[in-house]
Design an enzyme around this catalytic site. Sequence first.
Site, mmCIF file in Angstrom:
data_model
loop_
_atom_site.group_PDB
_atom_site.id
_atom_site.type_symbol
_atom_site.label_atom_id
_atom_site.label_comp_id
_atom_site.label_asym_id
_atom_site.label_seq_id
_atom_site.Cartn_x
_atom_site.Cartn_y
_atom_site.Cartn_z
ATOM 1 N N THR A 183 -3.428 -0.332 -4.232
ATOM 2 C CA THR A 183 -4.119 -1.304 -4.999
ATOM 3 C C THR A 183 -5.480 -1.669 -4.258
ATOM 4 O O THR A 183 -5.379 -1.441 -2.947
ATOM 5 C CB THR A 183 -3.149 -2.404 -5.142
ATOM 6 O OG1 THR A 183 -2.983 -2.976 -4.058
ATOM 7 C CG2 THR A 183 -1.941 -2.205 -6.106
ATOM 8 N N ASP A 184 -6.240 -2.226 -5.034
ATOM 9 C CA ASP A 184 -7.524 -2.442 -4.147
ATOM 10 C C ASP A 184 -7.659 -4.131 -4.148
ATOM 11 O O ASP A 184 -6.553 -4.776 -4.252
ATOM 12 C CB ASP A 184 -8.763 -1.996 -5.230
ATOM 13 C CG ASP A 184 -8.690 -2.612 -6.457
ATOM 14 O OD1 ASP A 184 -8.089 -3.695 -6.876
ATOM 15 O OD2 ASP A 184 -9.397 -2.020 -7.494
ATOM 16 N N GLN A 185 -8.605 -4.781 -3.740
ATOM 17 C CA GLN A 185 -8.801 -5.963 -3.606
ATOM 18 C C GLN A 185 -8.725 -6.861 -4.910
ATOM 19 O O GLN A 185 -8.408 -8.035 -4.742
ATOM 20 C CB GLN A 185 -10.306 -6.508 -2.827
ATOM 21 C CG GLN A 185 -10.213 -5.954 -1.596
ATOM 22 C CD GLN A 185 -11.693 -6.083 -0.762
ATOM 23 O OE1 GLN A 185 -12.762 -6.397 -1.695
ATOM 24 N NE2 GLN A 185 -11.796 -6.566 0.444
#
Length: 139
Positions: free
Chosen positions: A15-17
């Site tokens: 996942t990203d931010q």
Amino acid sequence: MHISKKEVEVRYAETDQMGVVYHANYLVWMELGRTQLIEDLGFRYADMEKDGIISPVMDIEISYKKPLRYGQKAIVHTWIDHYDGLRVTYEYEIFTDEQELAVTALSKHVCVKKSNFRPISVKKLYPDWHAAYEQAKKD
């Protein structure tokens, strides 16, 4: 047409931010889908590589519909859209574990000799594999 299904747990590292799956990870899941499809048909891509044959990606198209998040499962559906004995186009639909469409995609490949990147005929070199692909796109 044979549709292969592969379930993938979404890991935190994917996942990203924003808390959603980073877009490039879908490409990895597409590879898992292709590998599952090949295994469903009774073959192993690793065996082809042992023979010095590889199948590089020539083109990728991907459309993001709905984000997937950590803790969910992605279900990758993969099938053969086009195959001519030399080139193959795989199509994909990736669903959430709630059966919502998250991604549609396709990837185009060609089989080549690893030593010189010259295309090979799957039909001639791997007749059983060729027959399985022909049947899978018809089922």
